[in-house]
Design an enzyme around this catalytic site. Structure first.
Site, short mmCIF file in Angstrom:
data_model
loop_
_atom_site.label_atom_id
_atom_site.label_comp_id
_atom_site.label_asym_id
_atom_site.label_seq_id
_atom_site.Cartn_x
_atom_site.Cartn_y
_atom_site.Cartn_z
N ARG A 1 1.06 -1.29 -0.01
CA ARG A 1 -0.07 0.07 0.15
C ARG A 1 0.84 1.23 0.01
O ARG A 1 0.55 2.35 -0.79
CB ARG A 1 -0.97 -0.01 1.35
CG ARG A 1 -1.92 -0.96 1.18
CD ARG A 1 -2.42 -1.43 2.24
NE ARG A 1 -4.10 -2.40 2.32
CZ ARG A 1 -3.88 -3.57 2.01
NH1 ARG A 1 -2.64 -4.16 1.84
NH2 ARG A 1 -5.02 -4.29 1.99
N GLY B 1 -1.12 -11.72 -5.17
CA GLY B 1 -2.51 -11.43 -5.22
C GLY B 1 -2.99 -9.94 -4.81
O GLY B 1 -3.86 -9.34 -5.40
N ARG C 1 -6.13 -17.63 -9.44
CA ARG C 1 -6.89 -17.14 -8.29
C ARG C 1 -8.12 -16.17 -8.96
O ARG C 1 -8.08 -15.52 -9.83
CB ARG C 1 -5.94 -16.30 -7.44
CG ARG C 1 -4.96 -17.33 -6.76
CD ARG C 1 -4.04 -16.39 -5.73
NE ARG C 1 -4.70 -16.17 -4.66
CZ ARG C 1 -4.21 -15.36 -3.83
NH1 ARG C 1 -2.83 -15.05 -3.86
NH2 ARG C 1 -4.86 -14.78 -2.65
N SER D 1 -12.94 -9.39 2.68
CA SER D 1 -11.72 -9.56 2.05
C SER D 1 -11.29 -8.07 2.09
O SER D 1 -11.70 -7.04 1.27
CB SER D 1 -11.80 -9.85 0.63
OG SER D 1 -10.50 -9.57 -0.27
N GLN E 1 -8.62 -7.19 0.17
CA GLN E 1 -8.06 -7.01 -1.19
C GLN E 1 -9.18 -6.32 -2.01
O GLN E 1 -9.08 -5.39 -2.75
CB GLN E 1 -7.72 -8.26 -1.57
CG GLN E 1 -6.54 -8.68 -1.00
CD GLN E 1 -5.50 -9.98 -1.80
OE1 GLN E 1 -6.31 -10.52 -2.41
NE2 GLN E 1 -4.30 -10.50 -1.40
N ASP F 1 -4.24 -15.54 7.27
CA ASP F 1 -2.96 -16.04 6.81
C ASP F 1 -2.17 -16.96 7.88
O ASP F 1 -1.41 -17.63 7.58
CB ASP F 1 -2.10 -14.74 6.51
CG ASP F 1 -2.49 -14.03 5.21
OD1 ASP F 1 -3.21 -14.61 4.34
OD2 ASP F 1 -2.21 -12.72 5.18
N LYS G 1 -6.20 -19.24 -1.77
CA LYS G 1 -5.01 -18.42 -1.40
C LYS G 1 -4.11 -18.97 -2.51
O LYS G 1 -4.23 -19.48 -3.48
CB LYS G 1 -4.57 -18.80 -0.04
CG LYS G 1 -5.65 -17.92 0.81
CD LYS G 1 -5.53 -16.46 0.77
CE LYS G 1 -6.63 -15.91 2.00
NZ LYS G 1 -6.89 -14.19 1.64
N ARG H 1 -5.22 -24.04 0.39
CA ARG H 1 -4.51 -24.17 1.62
C ARG H 1 -5.45 -25.13 2.66
O ARG H 1 -4.86 -25.87 3.20
CB ARG H 1 -4.26 -22.85 2.36
CG ARG H 1 -3.08 -21.89 1.69
CD ARG H 1 -2.79 -20.96 2.80
NE ARG H 1 -1.79 -20.07 2.06
CZ ARG H 1 -1.55 -18.80 2.09
NH1 ARG H 1 -2.35 -18.29 3.00
NH2 ARG H 1 -0.64 -18.18 1.56
N ARG I 1 3.37 -19.66 2.78
CA ARG I 1 3.08 -19.93 4.16
C ARG I 1 2.98 -21.49 4.28
O ARG I 1 3.11 -21.74 5.71
CB ARG I 1 1.44 -19.17 4.45
CG ARG I 1 1.84 -17.62 4.24
CD ARG I 1 0.76 -16.88 4.84
NE ARG I 1 0.55 -15.71 4.33
CZ ARG I 1 1.57 -14.73 4.75
NH1 ARG I 1 2.39 -14.75 5.79
NH2 ARG I 1 1.36 -13.54 4.12
C1 S3P Z 1 -4.25 -9.05 2.39
C2 S3P Z 1 -5.56 -9.49 2.53
C3 S3P Z 1 -5.84 -11.06 2.66
C4 S3P Z 1 -4.57 -11.75 2.88
C5 S3P Z 1 -3.38 -11.29 1.87
C6 S3P Z 1 -3.14 -9.98 2.22
C7 S3P Z 1 -3.99 -7.61 1.95
O1 S3P Z 1 -6.49 -11.51 1.64
O2 S3P Z 1 -4.79 -13.12 2.86
O3 S3P Z 1 -2.31 -12.21 2.23
O4 S3P Z 1 -2.74 -7.02 1.93
O5 S3P Z 1 -5.01 -6.98 1.73
P1 S3P Z 1 -8.05 -11.13 1.51
O6 S3P Z 1 -8.36 -9.85 1.50
O7 S3P Z 1 -8.65 -11.88 0.14
O8 S3P Z 1 -8.78 -12.04 2.49
#
Ligand code: S3P
Length: 424
Positions: A23, A90, A118, A161, A163, A309, A336, A340, A382
Site C-alpha cells: 500500500r 494477489g 486465483r 476481504s 483486497q 494468513d 489463496k 490451503r 506460508r
Molecule cells: C491481504 C489480504 C488478505 C490476505 C493477503 C493480504 C491484503 O487477503 O490473505 O495475504 O494485503 O489486503 P483477502 O483480503 O483476500 O482475505
C-alpha cells in the site's frame, strides 16, 4: 546473519509488513514528488509491486534489505509499455486493478501459475459496475482493464476481504468519487488508515464503510512495522521447539491482524504486548509468547478474517496440541496461493497427524507421536514456513519440498529456522 534479525537485548525483529509495504508503494507512486518508505519489506511480493509501478511511471529505488526506499510518484500513471507481471502477489494484482480502473488507458495484468488460478471477478465485477471496462470477461488473469469515468457507488462485498475492499477504495480515491461498502465482517484496515492520513474521510460503523473523496495524495514518509504474519511463524515455532520464551519487537499490532494471539492464548500460551506505540497510524509493539503445554480450541468464522494468513501455522501447532482444534468457515483458504484448506490437511495426514476437511471447516487432532515424511508446498510460502516450524517439534522429521518459497514474504527466514533449532 540477516540484518536486524536479533537485537542485542534478545528481542528478535521480523521484516516489514507485506500488506502495508504494498500500500505504501502504491500510494507513494500516486503522490507527485518524493516519498520515503522506512522498514519496507523487500521480499519477492514487494518487488512485484515495485516492478509493476515502475512500468506505470513511478521511479522507485531498489528494494534491498535494510535500505530506505524512495519513490518519485506522479499524479497519474502512464500507459505501460508491457504486460504487468504481478508474480505470485494477489495483493499487487487486486489493488492495482482498483487503481487502474481510474486510469483511462488499457493495462494487462498477469502473474505466475498460482496467481493465474486465483479468482478476480470479485474485484472486477464491482469495478465494472463503477464504470471500468474489462476486456475478456474471465475470472482469471491475464486480464486487461481500461479505466473509465467512474461513478459513485454502493457495493456489498461477497466475502470479508481486505483486497476487494482496498481495490474499491483505491479506485474511488483516484477517481475522486464517493463509495459505500457493506462488508460481512471486518477485514484488515491498513488502506483506510493510510487514506485517512491523506485527508480522505472514511466513516465506519459495524458492517459498513462510507468513503468521501476529500483528500489528496501528497509525498510523505511511511514507517512500515514488522509483519505480524511473519512474527506468527517464529512465535509458534518457539512453542513447537519448546523454547520457553520468545520476544519480537517492532511488530504491527493492528487488531485486524493479530487474531492468532487470542488463539495462542486459548491454546494455553501466555502472550504479552509491551512498548505499544502508534507509528504512522498503525499500532506497533513487542510481542512475547511464553510456552507451556497447549490444548485444542475452536476458531469461529467471525475470527477468521483476523487470522486468515495464520491458519496453516495454527493448524501445524494444533497437530502438536492436546485434543482437537476446529477452524470453522475457512472456505477462503481454497483461493489463496494454493488451496490451503486441502493442502494443510493433506500434508498433515501424509506425515502421520490427524487432520480432515469437514465442509468448510478444518479439523486437526493433536498428538505427540513421531511425525515424518515429505511436505508438498506447491511453492506456497506460508505452507513452506508453517511446516518448517512444525519440523522443529520433538519427534518431527520433515522434508519440505520448497523451503525457499519463504522468500515471497519473509527474506531471511532460513536464518531464523537455524537460530530456533540451535535454541531448542
Ligand atoms: C491481504 C489480504 C488478505 C490476505 C493477503 C493480504 C491484503 O487477503 O490473505 O495475504 O494485503 O489486503 P483477502 O483480503 O483476500 O482475505
Amino acid at each position: 546473519m540477516t540484518q536486524r534479525m536479533q537485537e542485542s537485548d534478545g528481542i528478535l525483529r521480523v521484516p516489514g509488513d507485506k500488506s502495508i509495504t504494498h500500500r505504501a508503494l502504491m500510494l507513494a507512486a500516486l503522490a507527485p514528488g518524493r516519498s520515503v518508505i522506512r522498514g519496507a519489506l523487500t521480499s519477492l511480493d514487494a518487488r512485484s509491486t515495485a516492478r509493476v509501478l515502475r512500468l506505470l511511471g513511478a521511479a522507485i529505488s531498489p528494494l534491498r534489505t535494510g535500505a530506505v526506499i524512495t519513490v518519485e510518484g506522479r499524479q497519474r500513471f502512464r500507459p505501460p509499455a508491457r504486460v504487468l507481471d504481478c508474480g505470485n502477489s494477489g495483493t499487487t494484482a487486486r489493488l492495482l486493478l482498483g487503481v487502474l480502473a481510474a486510469h483511462q488507458f488499457p493495462s494487462t495484468l498477469t502473474g505466475d501459475a498460482s496467481l493465474r488460478r486465483r479468482p478476480m471477478r470479485r474485484i472486477t465485477e464491482p469495478l465494472v459496475a463503477m464504470g471500468a471496462v474489462l476486456h475478456g470477461a474471465g475470472d482469471r488473469l491475464p486480464l486487461t482493464i481500461e479505466g473509465g469515468d467512474l461513478s459513485a457507488g454502493r457495493w456489498t462485498l461477497p466475502v470479508a476481504s481486505a483486497q476487494i475492499k482496498s481495490a474499491l477504495l483505491l479506485a474511488a480515491a483516484v477517481a475522486r468519487v464517493s463509495l459505500e461498502l457493506e462488508e460481512p465482517a471486518s477485514s484488515r484496515d491498513h488502506t483506510e488508515r493510510m487514506l485517512r492520513r491523506f485527508g480522505f474521510v472514511i466513516g465506519h460503523s459495524p458492517g459498513r464503510l462510507q468513503f468521501e473523496p476529500t483528500g489528496e495524495f501528497r509525498p510523505t514518509t511511511f514507517e512500515v512495522p514488522g509483519d505480524p504474519s511473519s512474527a506468527a511463524f517464529l512465535l509458534a515455532g518457539a512453542l513447537l521447539a519448546g523454547i520457553s520464551e520468545l520476544s519480537i519487537g517492532g511488530v504491527g499490532c493492528n487488531p485486524g491482524r493479530i487474531g492468532f494471539l487470542a488463539v495462542l492464548q486459548r491454546m494455553g500460551a501466555v502472550v504479552r504486548i509491551d512498548d505499544a506505540i502508534d507509528a504512522g497510524g498503525e499500532p506497533v509493539g513487542t510481542i512475547t509468547v511464553t510456552g507451556s503445554s497447549l490444548g485444542g480450541t475452536t476458531i469461529s468464522p467471525a475470527e477468521v478474517p483476523g487470522l486468515i494468513d495464520e491458519i496453516p501455522m495454527l493448524a501445524c501447532l494444533a497437530a502438536r496440541a492436546d485434543g482437537t482444534t476446529r477452524f470453522e468457515g475457512v472456505a477462503e483458504l481454497r483461493v489463496k496461493e494454493s488451496d490451503r484448506l486441502a493442502l494443510v490437511a493433506r500434508n498433515l495426514t501424509a506425515i502421520g497427524a490427524h487432520a480432515r476437511v469437514e465442509g468448510d471447516d478444518l479439523v486437526v487432532t493433536g498428538s505427540s507421536r513421531p511425525l515424518a515424511g515429505r511436505v508438498v508446498t506447491e511453492h506456497d510460502h506460508r505452507i513452506a514456513m508453517a511446516f518448517q516450524m512444525l519440523g522443529l517439534s520433538r519427534g518431527c522429521t520433515l522434508q519440505v519440498d520448497d523451503p525457499a518459497a519463504a522468500a515471497v514474504s519473509f527474506p531471511g527466514f532460513a536464518d531464523h529456522v537455524d537460530q530456533l533449532r540451535r535454541r531448542r
